[in-house]
Structure formats: structure tokens, C-alpha cells
Design an enzyme around this catalytic site. Sequence first.
Site, PDB file in Angstrom:
ATOM      1  N   LYS A  11      46.452  56.824  45.853  1.00 26.32           N
ATOM      2  CA  LYS A  11      46.380  56.726  44.435  1.00 26.32           C
ATOM      3  C   LYS A  11      44.625  57.407  43.974  1.00 26.32           C
ATOM      4  CE  LYS A  11      44.993  53.065  47.618  1.00 26.32           C
ATOM      5  NZ  LYS A  11      46.342  51.926  47.979  1.00 26.32           N
ATOM      6  N   LYS A  22      49.713  62.914  51.683  1.00 31.02           N
ATOM      7  CA  LYS A  22      51.021  61.863  51.036  1.00 31.02           C
ATOM      8  C   LYS A  22      50.128  61.542  50.176  1.00 31.02           C
ATOM      9  CE  LYS A  22      50.921  57.693  52.811  1.00 31.02           C
ATOM     10  NZ  LYS A  22      50.312  56.014  53.892  1.00 31.02           N
ATOM     11  N   LYS A  56      38.138  54.529  57.611  1.00 31.64           N
ATOM     12  CA  LYS A  56      37.856  53.656  56.282  1.00 31.64           C
ATOM     13  C   LYS A  56      36.242  53.676  56.302  1.00 31.64           C
ATOM     14  CE  LYS A  56      41.604  51.770  53.232  1.00 31.64           C
ATOM     15  NZ  LYS A  56      41.305  50.655  53.006  1.00 31.64           N
TER      16      LYS A  56
END
Length: 331
Positions: A198, A195, A113
Site C-alpha cells: 500500500k 512486495k 518498523k
Amino acid sequence: MPAELLFSGVKPTSTPHLGNYIGALKQWVELQHRYRSIFCIVDLHAITVPQDPKQMLERTLEIAATYLAIGLDPKRNIIFIQSEVHEHAELGWILGTLVKMSELERMTQYKDKAKAKGENVGAGLFNYPSLMAADILLYDTTAVPVGEDQMQHVELTRTIARRFNTTFGETFVVPQSLVQKVGARIMSLQDPTKKMSKSDESALATIMLNDAPDVIRKKISRAVTDSGTGISYDAIEHPAISNLLTIFHHATGKPIKEIEDEFAGKGYAEFKQALAEAVVEMLTPIQNKLNEFKQDPGELMKVLDEGRDKAQEIAAAKLKIVKERVGLGRV
Ligand code: AMP
Ligand code: TRP
């Protein structure tokens, strides 16, 4: 030996999708029969990346409603919102004084991140594992069901628990992670090497739990398939069909072999149509329940009030012991 206790949580950073449901939430529904369980909506973790305040609260309540809609029983389990039990933040601070910078620097979630944002991230993101350790350790948790990506954080929680126990005396139970086998990774419908997530750029890649039946049908009919024909499971050779078979298995409970036999010699179109109906059938009762909670939030509020009170009672007793051991405050 304390009885087995399970703790897990989801961050209210988005509406849940099929990957969250199959990979995490659906297992909780089964596990609640085997463990005393605490399910949390971890909003303090969500704000480690910027959130819109109004959406934050909406999503928090949406995740809570989802917990109930999928069948987590508030009579057997404690369901609550993390920020409503201030002991989490307080223990998180204390544990943050024990964890080493070098340990936090090794966390891949932080590294990924931070790298994506050019290191320009809040310090809360770096210290995230201290808070997660607090969530788990406050309740004498023995088992933490998580996706593979979270195992490293549970490992660090174990290290922190042992370090506290060695420094201040036996206080915390050292927990274990619980990672499931099939369905641990549901892949994107548009790219079976990624994967389901969202934040995918393609809206067709991800089925959201609240997608209308026609949206689900459209996303599945447009799902990519592998070149060649045949509906058989081989995650390396046919990753796209294997992903769809995994979803089919979870939607119907049928073993993958039985689904392969059922569709032997049939085309992708027929298979996808049946899959879409199976997913619609799995999600419709959940969506109906979610709508009920939206229209009449009274029951949900009551569950969250009771959950907060029960969680706080346990958390406050533990934090009191911790503070005494560390020498904080007047006894
Ligand atoms: P997140 O939305 O990343 O906070 O994830 C919440 C939970 O869902 C975690 O336990 C994840 O491991 C799980 N999860 C997220 N995406 C997937 C996926 N595509 N397949 C399986 N599990 C997932
Ligand atoms: N870090 C977890 C995730 O990103 C969420 C989480 C926070 C959690 N606290 C927890 C999971 C405690 C299990 C136990 O998915």
C-alpha cells in the site's frame, strides 16, 4: 479435543490491495468451508502506528465490508471489530506480563518498523505480539492463516500459551499457523523484486481492490516486463512475467501451464490485455458489493453487532477463567 477453529484479522491501515486479496483474504473464503471461523478487523493493532481518527473508522468499516464483499458468510462465521470486544485489550495486558522483553526484541516486524522511525515509536508497537496472542488465545483457536511475515508472531503466541498453561494450569489451546503456497507474495507491478504494498511510492505499482476498470487496465498495461520475450514461468529468470502469471492464475483459476500454452508465441501486449480483463472480471463483483454496502450500511452494521455479541460471549467466558487462575478480582 476441541473442534478446529480458525482466527485471522487484517489491520485497517489502508484500503486493501490485490496482494492482500490474493495473499490472505481469498484463502479465507475457501477456508470458511472447512473450519469454524472468526474474522476480525484488528483496529487496536492499527493504532500502534499513528492514524487519522476519522480515516481509521472509515477504513475499519471498509475492511468489514470487504470481508462480506469477497464472500465471507456472516451466517457461518463470526465477523467483528476488535476494539468492540474489550476482552482483547484486557487479556493482552495479562499476557504482556508473561512475555519477555528479550522475546519481543527479537520480533522482526518491530525491529523493521522501529528502525524505519529511528526507534521513536510507541510502546504499543513493541507489545503488539501480546495483543495478537490475546486475539488468538481467547477463542481456543487451532489454526491461524497468515502471511509468512506473521509466522514469528504466531510462534510467540504458542510460547506464551504454553508458559501460561505451565504457570497457571491448562487454559489455552496452542494454535498453529497456516501459510499458503502459491501467491504468498504478490510483487509490485513496477519492480518484481519488491512486495506489492500500500505504501509504494509509485501509484502504478499496486492495484487497489476498489480501482476502477480503466485504472486497472492502465496499471497492468504499464507493468514492467522482463527483457527477452516469451510468457513462461520462472521466478528467478523472469520475475515480472512470473508475477503476472501468478495473478492471472488467481484471477481465472487456470493452472499456470495452461496460461503459458494459451499465450505461446504471443506478445506481452496481448497477454497483458487478457490479464487486465481477467482482473477486472475478478474484482467487479466485489466492487459492486462494496458499493451496495456503502449505499446501505444497515446490513453491515447488523453483521458487526451480531459478530461483536457472539465474539464477546466466547471471549468473556475465557477471560473469566484466566482471571480466576491468575487471582484477579473477586470470584
Ligand atoms: P498488511 O496489509 O501488511 O496488514 O497485510 C494483511 C495481509 O495481507 C497479511 O496476511 C499479509 O501477509 C498479506 N499481504 C500483504 N501484502 C501482500 C503481498 N504483496 N502478497 C501477498 N500477501 C500480502
Ligand atoms: N498482525 C497481523 C498483521 O499484521 C494482524 C493480526 C492481528 C492477526 N491479530 C491477529 C492475524 C490474529 C491473525 C490472527 O497482518
